[in-house]
Write a protein that holds these residues in place. Sequence first.
Motif, PDB file in Angstrom:
ATOM      1  N   LYS A 107       0.831  -1.202   0.000  1.00  0.00           N
ATOM      2  CA  LYS A 107       0.000   0.000   0.000  1.00  0.00           C
ATOM      3  C   LYS A 107       0.872   1.261   0.000  1.00  0.00           C
ATOM      4  N   VAL A 139       0.965   4.322  -2.677  1.00  0.00           N
ATOM      5  CA  VAL A 139       0.785   5.752  -2.371  1.00  0.00           C
ATOM      6  C   VAL A 139       1.958   6.564  -2.902  1.00  0.00           C
ATOM      7  N   TYR A 141      -0.408  15.663  -1.804  1.00  0.00           N
ATOM      8  CA  TYR A 141      -1.837  15.389  -1.747  1.00  0.00           C
ATOM      9  C   TYR A 141      -2.156  14.599  -0.485  1.00  0.00           C
ATOM     10  N   PRO A 142      -3.350  14.732   0.016  1.00  0.00           N
ATOM     11  CA  PRO A 142      -3.737  13.924   1.163  1.00  0.00           C
ATOM     12  C   PRO A 142      -4.469  12.662   0.708  1.00  0.00           C
ATOM     13  N   THR A 143      -4.204  11.558   1.362  1.00  0.00           N
ATOM     14  CA  THR A 143      -5.011  10.365   1.132  1.00  0.00           C
ATOM     15  C   THR A 143      -5.844  10.149   2.397  1.00  0.00           C
ATOM     16  N   GLU A 144      -6.529   9.026   2.436  1.00  0.00           N
ATOM     17  CA  GLU A 144      -7.364   8.772   3.612  1.00  0.00           C
ATOM     18  C   GLU A 144      -6.519   8.659   4.875  1.00  0.00           C
ATOM     19  N   ASP A 145      -5.406   7.958   4.734  1.00  0.00           N
ATOM     20  CA  ASP A 145      -4.623   7.664   5.927  1.00  0.00           C
ATOM     21  C   ASP A 145      -3.409   8.570   6.091  1.00  0.00           C
ATOM     22  N   TYR A 146      -2.917   9.096   4.976  1.00  0.00           N
ATOM     23  CA  TYR A 146      -1.639   9.798   5.040  1.00  0.00           C
ATOM     24  C   TYR A 146      -1.736  11.168   4.404  1.00  0.00           C
ATOM     25  N   ARG A 147      -0.744  11.962   4.753  1.00  0.00           N
ATOM     26  CA  ARG A 147      -0.496  13.166   3.973  1.00  0.00           C
ATOM     27  C   ARG A 147       0.877  13.037   3.352  1.00  0.00           C
ATOM     28  N   ASP A 189       1.269  10.513   9.079  1.00  0.00           N
ATOM     29  CA  ASP A 189      -0.050  10.053   9.519  1.00  0.00           C
ATOM     30  C   ASP A 189      -0.981  11.244   9.607  1.00  0.00           C
ATOM     31  N   ASP A 190      -2.185  11.028   9.138  1.00  0.00           N
ATOM     32  CA  ASP A 190      -3.116  12.141   9.019  1.00  0.00           C
ATOM     33  C   ASP A 190      -3.813  12.358  10.348  1.00  0.00           C
ATOM     34  N   GLU A 191      -3.237  13.192  11.205  1.00  0.00           N
ATOM     35  CA  GLU A 191      -3.887  13.470  12.484  1.00  0.00           C
ATOM     36  C   GLU A 191      -4.040  14.973  12.675  1.00  0.00           C
TER      37      GLU A 191
END
Lengths: 254, 152
Positions: B31, B35, B65-71, B88-90
């Motif tokens: 994955k 990405v 770009y941002p994904t669901e889980d990551y930036r 990690d997208d927090e």
Amino acid sequence: MQKPLAPSPAPGTGPTPAKKPTRRCAEVCLELLCVECVRLFHDKQSGPAAAAALEAIGYRVGQQLVERYTRDKPLLGDTLEIIKFVCKDFWQALFKKQVDNLKTNHRGVYVLQRTSYCPPPSPCPHPDMYPNTPSRHLAASRSRAAATPFLCPHADTYPNTRPAPPVHPPPRQGVYVLQDNGFRWLQRLAGPPPPGAGAGADPGREEAARQLALRYLHLPCGLVRGALGHLGVACTVEADPKQLPSCTFTVRIT
Amino acid sequence: MTIACVAFIGPQNNPMYLRSLEPASDDQYMKLHYVVHCSLDAVEEKVLLKRGPGDVQESYLGLLYPTEDYRVYGYLTNTHVKIIVLLDDEAPVKDDLVMRVMKRLHNLYVDTTSNPFHKFGMPISSPRFDAALESIVSVYPRPGGSVGGFKT
């Protein structure tokens, strides 16, 4: 050998402050190393093989150096910017001066001159360049061209109002000539001018010196080629020591 | 906010190094590869868009770009090596903090290429590189660690 090159302070600038130790290396060590490299390879191998080996070493070192020297620079854009970088910063770092003169053939000019030139007939090497031309058209023009040898094979697809496209790949290559009046690595070879003699007093001696200098130029050629190649400009580099210690490097972009 | 993955991509868009900073299964690695692969388009786009006459482009490309889980953040060197960092997208991230990490990663890469045994364009496999990379990335708090101030 790339490490001592990077922080190369001029000899005799005095000690650096003790709190900030920088790595230093006497320049003469590097010069001796280069000279010894050239001697070693020419002893071990014959002419072209030694030249290739030296250039390969230069290429590798050029790659590494350019990786380091471009680290803090903003992105270089087109070929000219890259060449300018090599002429200014790269040269400054390696040879402590900038290139004295940079000449280029602006490649567009050459293509313009080509427009009136109608090439002799030959099988079209680029059928995919002219996708709209039916193949029988080409075949017809080719057979007609065989009868009248100096007719443009594309005369029927391109009317007279338009210039014929070059059949051979257009000369897209740029040529850059880098001239350095006083190339640092050849300073020692030049020696003092013979006393009481004008220019070109001893052509035989000059020619011998020139041949000798050529040996020592494979390494810098490789350096320049490696630097340019690593920045994305594939090219060939030729060096020509005209009048020691001046030297011109011709960069042909492939 | 933690760094999930660091990747180095060569001039021919060949992967030279990809490492997940957390233990990851093969599927997760797949994955991450995906990405990072997608981010290469974004890198090209950024370079094309920003290029104007008299424009100076920085190496740091910012958020790709941002994904669901990551930036996904990108950095492009002059020698066409792309450094991709997945966060990690927090919480929101300070841009200059990411930039500083990118610069340090770039410095690390330059030092690695100065190794005479390094082959350009080939995958990087060196324990020292791994260790140095970990020390750079550890500027950020690990998931289990304290969320204190950053060491810089």
